[in-house]
Design an enzyme around this catalytic site. Structure first.
Site, short mmCIF file in Angstrom:
data_model
loop_
_atom_site.label_atom_id
_atom_site.label_comp_id
_atom_site.label_asym_id
_atom_site.label_seq_id
_atom_site.Cartn_x
_atom_site.Cartn_y
_atom_site.Cartn_z
N ALA A 248 -0.36 131.18 -79.72
CA ALA A 248 -0.56 130.55 -81.04
C ALA A 248 0.43 129.43 -81.36
O ALA A 248 0.52 129.00 -82.51
CB ALA A 248 -0.58 131.59 -82.17
N ALA A 249 1.14 128.94 -80.34
CA ALA A 249 2.03 127.78 -80.58
C ALA A 249 1.19 126.58 -81.03
O ALA A 249 1.50 125.92 -82.02
CB ALA A 249 2.80 127.43 -79.31
N GLY A 250 0.10 126.33 -80.30
CA GLY A 250 -0.79 125.21 -80.66
C GLY A 250 -1.42 125.43 -82.03
O GLY A 250 -1.56 124.49 -82.81
N ASP A 251 -1.79 126.66 -82.32
CA ASP A 251 -2.41 126.96 -83.62
C ASP A 251 -1.41 126.72 -84.76
O ASP A 251 -1.77 126.19 -85.81
CB ASP A 251 -2.88 128.42 -83.66
O1 RIB Z 1 -4.44 130.41 -79.52
C1 RIB Z 1 -4.15 131.77 -79.39
C2 RIB Z 1 -5.38 132.60 -79.59
O2 RIB Z 1 -6.27 132.35 -78.54
C3 RIB Z 1 -5.15 134.08 -79.58
O3 RIB Z 1 -4.81 134.60 -80.84
C4 RIB Z 1 -6.44 134.63 -79.01
O4 RIB Z 1 -7.20 135.33 -79.93
C5 RIB Z 1 -7.18 133.43 -78.44
O5 RIB Z 1 -8.23 133.10 -79.21
#
Ligand code: RIB
Length: 304
Positions: A248-251
């Site tokens: 989730a770094a990119g998120d």
């Molecule tokens: O970007 C990370 C996410 O990628 C995770 O939370 C996982 O669910 C996948 O979708």
């Protein structure tokens, strides 16, 4: 406050921590198993909302315990979840291996995310009215993304696509994407241009620019971020941070970026804010569990 819409995936992450991710055919002992709310769409929405943004989510979960748990996490972060629908199938799941260096690999099963379709979008499309930006990723069907991109253009809403996981972008919709945020691997997959060098990254970004995308932001992990527009081509240095888990770094980057971008469209400021958000997130385990609050980002000190 500017309205941000995220249309995307909701997953329960099944996380295995291990010293080393096993090679094909190998068995290794793990350190810990955890279930953590995730999904690229939901993670980005959690980041936007935790950083104080007004975020409405469009997506689907299954009628199961994972769906209920991820919805609870999203609600706790103050995301507007009223438009999320339940389907008679399982919620999306992601199997994530995380090693001692915080590196991971991920396999996801789309579950209810795969049921986002035209009739569902028609039933919720009014929420796009008056929105500043629509944020999407590739964990939902391409037809749904195409339809949402067209609706957003009709309603004068800016669009951001995080093309993860990477797949070809249909020609008919590519110029409807205002901002694209791939990592270097996704950029290479989409364009077919090698992205190991700075020259390669610039060439691949130019490729997308020539196809009609006006803002290209490439996340490069510890190498920072690259930005291309009609006016600039520049690299941003990454913040030095302790790495526990890069999930989730990119998120987190996208959540931070969107929050600032809708305020004044200043790309440098928005990228910087996204980088700080991601630098904090990688120091913690898990997806939604790692995303910092507005106060944490604003008090972030360079070097940790
Ligand atoms: O970007 C990370 C996410 O990628 C995770 O939370 C996982 O669910 C996948 O979708």
């Amino acid at each position: 406050m500017k309205k941000i819409i995220v249309a995307g995936s909701i997953n329960m992450d099944l996380v295995v921590r291990c010293h080393e991710i096993p090679k094909i055919g190998e068995t290794v002992p793990g350190k810990e198993f955890l279930t953590i709310p995730g999904g690229k769409g939901a993670n980005q929405a959690v980041a936007i909302a935790k950083l104080g943004g007004d975020c409405t989510f469009l997506g689907k979960v299954g009628k199961d315990i994972f769906g209920q748990k991820v919805l609870a996490s999203m609600k706790e972060s103050q995301i507007k979840i009223e438009e999320i629908k339940e389907e008679d199938c399982s919620t999306g799941v992601a199997i994530i291996n995380v090693d001692d260096k915080g590196k991971n690999n991920i396999i996801y099963i789309e579950g209810a995310n795969g049921k986002i379709d035209g009739p569902y979008i028609d039933s919720v499309k009014e929420v796009l009215d008056g929105a500043s930006i629509l944020v999407m990723q590739n964990e939902i069907p391409q037809d749904a993304i195409n339809y949402l991109l067209k609706l957003a253009r009709e309603k004068n809403v800016k669009t951001l696509l995080n093309p993860a996981p990477a797949r070809e972008i249909p020609e008919e919709v590519i110029s409807l994407i205002d901002i694209i945020v791939p990592n270097e691997y996704e950029l290479e997959r989409i364009t077919g241009v090698q992205t190991q060098t700075e020259e390669g990254i610039k060439k691949a970004a130019q490729n997308l620019f020539d196809l009609g995308i006006k803002i290209i932001i490439v996340t490069l992990g510890e190498r920072g971020v690259f930005l291309k527009t009609d006016k600039v081509e520049k690299f941003f240095t990454a913040y030095k941070a302790e790495v526990v888990d890069t999930t989730a770094a990119g998120d987190s980057f996208i959540g931070g970026f969107c929050n600032k971008f809708v305020e004044n469209s200043d790309l440098d400021e928005a990228i910087n804010y996204g980088q700080k958000t991601a630098a904090i997130a990688i120091g913690r385990l898990g997806a939604q569990t790692s995303i910092p609050s507005k106060e944490e980002v604003e008090n972030f000190k360079i070097g940790g």
